[in-house]
Motif scaffolding. Structure first.
Motif, PDB file in Angstrom:
ATOM      1  N   ALA A 265       0.627  -1.203  -0.125  1.00 53.90           N
ATOM      2  CA  ALA A 265       0.024  -0.135   0.380  1.00 53.90           C
ATOM      3  C   ALA A 265       0.711   1.395  -0.071  1.00 53.90           C
ATOM      4  CB  ALA A 265      -1.318   0.091   1.410  1.00 53.90           C
ATOM      5  N   SER A 266       2.329   1.323  -0.159  1.00 53.11           N
ATOM      6  CA  SER A 266       3.443   2.425  -0.466  1.00 53.11           C
ATOM      7  C   SER A 266       3.108   2.689  -1.242  1.00 53.11           C
ATOM      8  CB  SER A 266       4.074   2.167   1.058  1.00 53.11           C
ATOM      9  OG  SER A 266       5.486   3.020   0.679  1.00 53.11           O
ATOM     10  N   ASP A 267       3.272   3.573  -1.967  1.00 50.74           N
ATOM     11  CA  ASP A 267       3.197   3.890  -3.165  1.00 50.74           C
ATOM     12  C   ASP A 267       4.644   3.903  -3.959  1.00 50.74           C
ATOM     13  OD1 ASP A 267       0.580   4.711  -3.998  1.00 50.74           O
ATOM     14  OD2 ASP A 267       1.175   6.848  -3.295  1.00 50.74           O
ATOM     15  N   LYS A 268       5.322   4.126  -2.672  1.00 50.82           N
ATOM     16  CA  LYS A 268       7.147   4.172  -2.743  1.00 50.82           C
ATOM     17  C   LYS A 268       7.315   2.576  -3.155  1.00 50.82           C
ATOM     18  CE  LYS A 268       9.989   3.253   0.011  1.00 50.82           C
ATOM     19  NZ  LYS A 268      10.808   3.826   0.940  1.00 50.82           N
ATOM     20  N   ILE A 269       6.507   1.561  -2.594  1.00 54.95           N
ATOM     21  CA  ILE A 269       7.025   0.120  -2.854  1.00 54.95           C
ATOM     22  C   ILE A 269       6.514  -0.268  -3.495  1.00 54.95           C
ATOM     23  CG2 ILE A 269       6.604  -1.887  -1.615  1.00 54.95           C
ATOM     24  CD1 ILE A 269       9.167  -0.177  -0.635  1.00 54.95           C
ATOM     25  N   LEU A 270       4.950  -0.006  -4.032  1.00 56.33           N
ATOM     26  CA  LEU A 270       3.993  -0.691  -5.351  1.00 56.33           C
ATOM     27  C   LEU A 270       4.852  -0.147  -6.240  1.00 56.33           C
ATOM     28  CD1 LEU A 270       0.664   1.023  -3.768  1.00 56.33           C
ATOM     29  CD2 LEU A 270       1.149  -1.487  -4.533  1.00 56.33           C
ATOM     30  N   LYS A 271       5.932   1.455  -6.950  1.00 56.64           N
ATOM     31  CA  LYS A 271       6.300   1.509  -7.735  1.00 56.64           C
ATOM     32  C   LYS A 271       7.372   0.768  -8.100  1.00 56.64           C
ATOM     33  CE  LYS A 271       8.421   5.926 -10.304  1.00 56.64           C
ATOM     34  NZ  LYS A 271       8.098   7.401  -9.876  1.00 56.64           N
ATOM     35  N   ARG A 272       8.525   0.900  -7.168  1.00 57.17           N
ATOM     36  CA  ARG A 272       9.234  -0.277  -7.413  1.00 57.17           C
ATOM     37  C   ARG A 272       8.521  -1.615  -7.650  1.00 57.17           C
ATOM     38  NH1 ARG A 272      14.975   1.929  -4.812  1.00 57.17           N
ATOM     39  NH2 ARG A 272      15.135  -0.655  -3.922  1.00 57.17           N
ATOM     40  N   MET A 273       7.948  -2.176  -7.242  1.00 53.72           N
ATOM     41  CA  MET A 273       7.394  -3.557  -7.425  1.00 53.72           C
ATOM     42  C   MET A 273       6.696  -3.519  -8.695  1.00 53.72           C
ATOM     43  SD  MET A 273       5.120  -4.525  -4.135  1.00 53.72           S
ATOM     44  CE  MET A 273       5.905  -5.190  -2.827  1.00 53.72           C
ATOM     45  N   GLY A 274       6.769  -2.485  -9.348  1.00 52.94           N
ATOM     46  CA  GLY A 274       6.084  -2.194 -11.495  1.00 52.94           C
ATOM     47  C   GLY A 274       4.858  -2.664 -10.853  1.00 52.94           C
ATOM     48  N   ARG A 275       3.631  -2.029 -10.018  1.00 54.66           N
ATOM     49  CA  ARG A 275       2.559  -2.549  -9.750  1.00 54.66           C
ATOM     50  C   ARG A 275       1.829  -1.097 -10.439  1.00 54.66           C
ATOM     51  NH1 ARG A 275       0.745  -7.345  -9.266  1.00 54.66           N
ATOM     52  NH2 ARG A 275      -1.006  -6.461  -8.013  1.00 54.66           N
ATOM     53  N   ARG A 276       0.829  -1.152 -10.897  1.00 54.47           N
ATOM     54  CA  ARG A 276      -0.234  -0.384 -11.421  1.00 54.47           C
ATOM     55  C   ARG A 276      -1.134   0.472 -11.062  1.00 54.47           C
ATOM     56  NH1 ARG A 276       0.310  -2.657 -17.360  1.00 54.47           N
ATOM     57  NH2 ARG A 276       2.150  -3.667 -17.550  1.00 54.47           N
ATOM     58  N   THR A 277      -1.007   0.588  -9.463  1.00 52.64           N
ATOM     59  CA  THR A 277      -1.737   1.386  -8.297  1.00 52.64           C
ATOM     60  C   THR A 277      -1.738   2.263  -7.447  1.00 52.64           C
ATOM     61  OG1 THR A 277      -2.310  -0.698  -7.474  1.00 52.64           O
ATOM     62  CG2 THR A 277      -3.940  -0.286  -9.121  1.00 52.64           C
ATOM     63  N   THR A 278      -2.150   3.047  -7.121  1.00 50.02           N
ATOM     64  CA  THR A 278      -1.655   3.727  -5.518  1.00 50.02           C
ATOM     65  C   THR A 278      -2.453   3.284  -4.906  1.00 50.02           C
ATOM     66  OG1 THR A 278      -2.631   5.677  -6.188  1.00 50.02           O
ATOM     67  CG2 THR A 278      -0.715   5.689  -7.486  1.00 50.02           C
ATOM     68  N   LYS A 279      -1.548   3.935  -3.389  1.00 51.07           N
ATOM     69  CA  LYS A 279      -2.584   3.563  -2.339  1.00 51.07           C
ATOM     70  C   LYS A 279      -4.149   3.934  -2.495  1.00 51.07           C
ATOM     71  CE  LYS A 279      -2.277   5.606   1.172  1.00 51.07           C
ATOM     72  NZ  LYS A 279      -1.760   5.950   2.948  1.00 51.07           N
ATOM     73  N   GLU A 280      -4.484   5.294  -2.494  1.00 50.68           N
ATOM     74  CA  GLU A 280      -5.176   5.689  -3.424  1.00 50.68           C
ATOM     75  C   GLU A 280      -6.481   5.436  -4.265  1.00 50.68           C
ATOM     76  OE1 GLU A 280      -6.969   8.578  -0.814  1.00 50.68           O
ATOM     77  OE2 GLU A 280      -5.588   7.661   0.079  1.00 50.68           O
ATOM     78  N   GLU A 281      -5.733   5.096  -5.023  1.00 52.89           N
ATOM     79  CA  GLU A 281      -6.592   3.885  -6.169  1.00 52.89           C
ATOM     80  C   GLU A 281      -6.739   2.541  -5.184  1.00 52.89           C
ATOM     81  OE1 GLU A 281      -4.546   5.348 -10.475  1.00 52.89           O
ATOM     82  OE2 GLU A 281      -3.321   4.373  -9.018  1.00 52.89           O
ATOM     83  N   LEU A 282      -6.118   1.934  -4.514  1.00 55.41           N
ATOM     84  CA  LEU A 282      -6.500   0.674  -4.101  1.00 55.41           C
ATOM     85  C   LEU A 282      -7.992   0.692  -3.344  1.00 55.41           C
ATOM     86  CD1 LEU A 282      -3.332  -0.776  -3.557  1.00 55.41           C
ATOM     87  CD2 LEU A 282      -4.688  -1.831  -4.891  1.00 55.41           C
ATOM     88  N   LYS A 283      -7.969   2.343  -2.217  1.00 55.20           N
ATOM     89  CA  LYS A 283      -9.118   2.911  -2.110  1.00 55.20           C
ATOM     90  C   LYS A 283     -10.509   2.794  -2.277  1.00 55.20           C
ATOM     91  CE  LYS A 283      -6.546   4.726   2.351  1.00 55.20           C
ATOM     92  NZ  LYS A 283      -6.344   5.896   2.587  1.00 55.20           N
ATOM     93  N   GLN A 284     -10.210   3.744  -3.326  1.00 55.24           N
ATOM     94  CA  GLN A 284     -11.602   4.040  -4.236  1.00 55.24           C
ATOM     95  C   GLN A 284     -11.716   2.760  -4.814  1.00 55.24           C
ATOM     96  OE1 GLN A 284     -12.805   6.981  -4.685  1.00 55.24           O
ATOM     97  NE2 GLN A 284     -14.243   5.307  -4.839  1.00 55.24           N
ATOM     98  N   ILE A 285     -11.386   1.292  -5.394  1.00 58.27           N
ATOM     99  CA  ILE A 285     -11.230   0.022  -6.311  1.00 58.27           C
ATOM    100  C   ILE A 285     -12.000  -0.263  -4.818  1.00 58.27           C
ATOM    101  CG2 ILE A 285     -11.103  -1.863  -7.115  1.00 58.27           C
ATOM    102  CD1 ILE A 285      -8.584  -0.130  -7.833  1.00 58.27           C
ATOM    103  N   VAL A 286     -11.987  -0.817  -3.688  1.00 57.80           N
ATOM    104  CA  VAL A 286     -11.997  -1.536  -2.222  1.00 57.80           C
ATOM    105  C   VAL A 286     -13.609  -0.699  -2.233  1.00 57.80           C
ATOM    106  CG1 VAL A 286     -12.422  -1.948  -0.259  1.00 57.80           C
ATOM    107  CG2 VAL A 286     -10.436  -2.532  -1.630  1.00 57.80           C
ATOM    108  N   SER A 287     -13.295   0.506  -1.791  1.00 57.32           N
ATOM    109  CA  SER A 287     -14.922   1.284  -2.018  1.00 57.32           C
ATOM    110  C   SER A 287     -16.337   1.767  -3.029  1.00 57.32           C
ATOM    111  CB  SER A 287     -14.475   2.595  -1.493  1.00 57.32           C
ATOM    112  OG  SER A 287     -15.989   3.873  -1.125  1.00 57.32           O
ATOM    113  N   ASP A 288     -15.446   1.490  -3.801  1.00 56.23           N
ATOM    114  CA  ASP A 288     -16.666   0.618  -5.217  1.00 56.23           C
ATOM    115  C   ASP A 288     -16.994  -0.415  -5.406  1.00 56.23           C
ATOM    116  OD1 ASP A 288     -15.735   3.281  -6.027  1.00 56.23           O
ATOM    117  OD2 ASP A 288     -14.977   2.585  -8.210  1.00 56.23           O
TER     118      ASP A 288
END
Length: 446
Positions: A265-288
């Motif tokens: 969920a850390s944007d820095k780690i997500l970016k280093r992992m090559g993932r394509r979401t940010t923490k806020e986007e993940l929150k929004q997806i779960v909420s939706d």
């Protein structure tokens, strides 16, 4: 007649491949045995996703090699991800191995074994972009009431920690008509729950049909008589789309359950992992998802101890999990895999730190799971029976919110005789950390 011992390791996608190979062998006269001393052939379908999986695969190959040296075993075949990745090393280091088949070559197993019985080693690999084609009916090994339907092969995401694209190739969807035929066959064999799997299920059909088509596939599968539950695993959160959510709402057979591997969920780690979401986007997806389908059960997986993960990153992940309250959650410690970008990144984390962080995350999730279980006491749920508890008038089953082998169970006290695969209505009376306790509703059993 030849007896074959089959060892299937790794994920449920690998199990689907194993069942295809077993079906091929049985259709051509082989007999399946679980007795190493009676096997003429041993096939080890391997995993190489992380270090522990590689060690398990190697240990199984060496065990079978010992039976070849000391027993009646005549041919030893190695298939799957370890074979794809370490073909030359297997041949060099384990001379008892007669057949090595990569991830796209397992449909050559019959031909390879015939050649091995003639005294010739078989080491031919198809291109990594090929799709194995086996016309024989697969053998069901899961117990018969649930089965995995592998809807695609490979992956295009190229996360920095993952070797799968190099082992399985680019993303290739299985044609819809072939999947429907296979699902119809499984239903005829008594399968009641289909579990859709792939490295990523959410982009199914993009390569074949030019658009995401998982919702179309789901709608077609719902029409098959005998299938009661359909479950979807491995949905990348950023690829979830409106039509998929809509078909989940409309079709009663589709379990209100999604597996969303977010990893961090850390944007820095997500970016280093090559993932394509940010923490806020993940929150929004779960909420939706929770807004659209209020009773949805969400499962996720995390990687802790990724290179460069600070204590602050870990605490940010802890806070995120505490806020999101996922229904199901698993945590892996980061495993550096050769030929992946992450393996050569600076700031690798010591193993003891990884394990401590994993334990903290799982302790938090245990509290969340216990609270969620207690909230369900007094409610009624539909349960699929898995089996009987030994020496007790009780059965173990799963709700729609529990995928087999990864989630929890519900233990049901009853004198009524039930069978694996039965669906019954259960009143929840208690909760443990990950499991539930319930009583059978007498007026509803089938």
């Amino acid at each position: 007649m030849r007896n074959v011992l089959f060892v299937s390791l790794g994920c449920d996608k690998n199990l689907a491949d194993s069942e295809e190979m077993l079906g091929l062998l049985v259709a051509h006269g082989y007999t399946i045995t679980n007795d190493e001393t009676k096997a003429d052939v041993a096939v080890v379908n391997t995993c190489a996703f992380i270090h522990d999986a590689k060690e398990e695969s190697i240990a199984n190959i060496l065990e079978m090699a010992r039976y070849k040296e000391e027993g009646t075993l005549k041919v030893l075949a190695v298939t799957g991800c370890l074979a794809q990745r370490y073909k030359e090393e297997i041949i060099k280091e384990i001379p008892e191995v007669d057949v090595v088949l990569g991830t796209t070559s397992f449909d050559d197993l019959l031909k390879a074994l015939d050649q091995a019985f003639e005294g010739e080693k078989y080491l031919e690999f198809k291109d990594i972009s090929a799709m194995p084609e086996i016309e024989s009916k697969r053998m069901i090994t899961t117990g018969g009431h649930f089965e995995y339907l592998k809807i695609a092969e490979g992956c295009d995401k190229h996360c920095t920690y993952c070797i799968i694209p190099k082992l399985r190739g680019k993303y290739r969807s299985v044609p819809m008509e072939k999947l429907i035929r296979q699902a119809e066959y499984l239903a005829e064999q008594g399968v009641k729950e289909l579990i859709l799997v792939a490295q990523e299920t959410t982009i199914y059909g993009m390569d074949l049909y030019g658009e995401k088509s998982l919702h179309r596939l789901l709608k077609a599968l719902c029409q098959i008589p005998g299938i009661c539950w359909i479950r979807v695993l491995y949905c990348y959160p950023e690829e979830i789309y409106p039509e998929l959510i809509q078909v989940m709402k409309e079709e009663k057979k589709i379990c209100h359950y999604l597996d969303l591997p977010i990893q961090h969920a850390s944007d820095k780690i997500l970016k280093r992992m090559g993932r394509r979401t940010t923490k806020e986007e993940l929150k929004q997806i779960v909420s939706d998802l929770r807004t659209a389908i209020p009773d949805i059960i969400l499962r996720t997986t995390l990687i802790t101890g990724f290179p460069g993960e600070t204590q602050e990153d870990h605490e940010e992940l802890m806070d995120f999990i505490d806020e999101m309250e996922f229904d199901r959650l698993g945590v892996f410690t980061y495993s550096p895999e050769e030929d992946t970008p992450a393996a050569s990144m600076p700031d690798q984390i010591p193993e003891e730190v990884k394990e401590d962080r994993q334990a903290e995350l799982m302790e938090l999730q245990q509290e969340i799971s216990f609270d969620k279980g207690n909230e369900r006491i007094g409610k009624e749920v539909l349960v699929m029976i898995e089996g009987k508890v030994a020496d007790e008038n009780a059965y173990v089953g799963r709700t729609y919110g529990d995928a087999p082998n990864v989630d929890g169970y519900i233990f049901i006290n009853t004198d009524t005789e039930l069978m694996s695969g039965d669906l019954c209505q259960v009143h929840i009376t208690g909760a443990l950390e990950y499991d539930l306790i319930g009583e059978l509703k007498d007026e509803y059993t089938k």
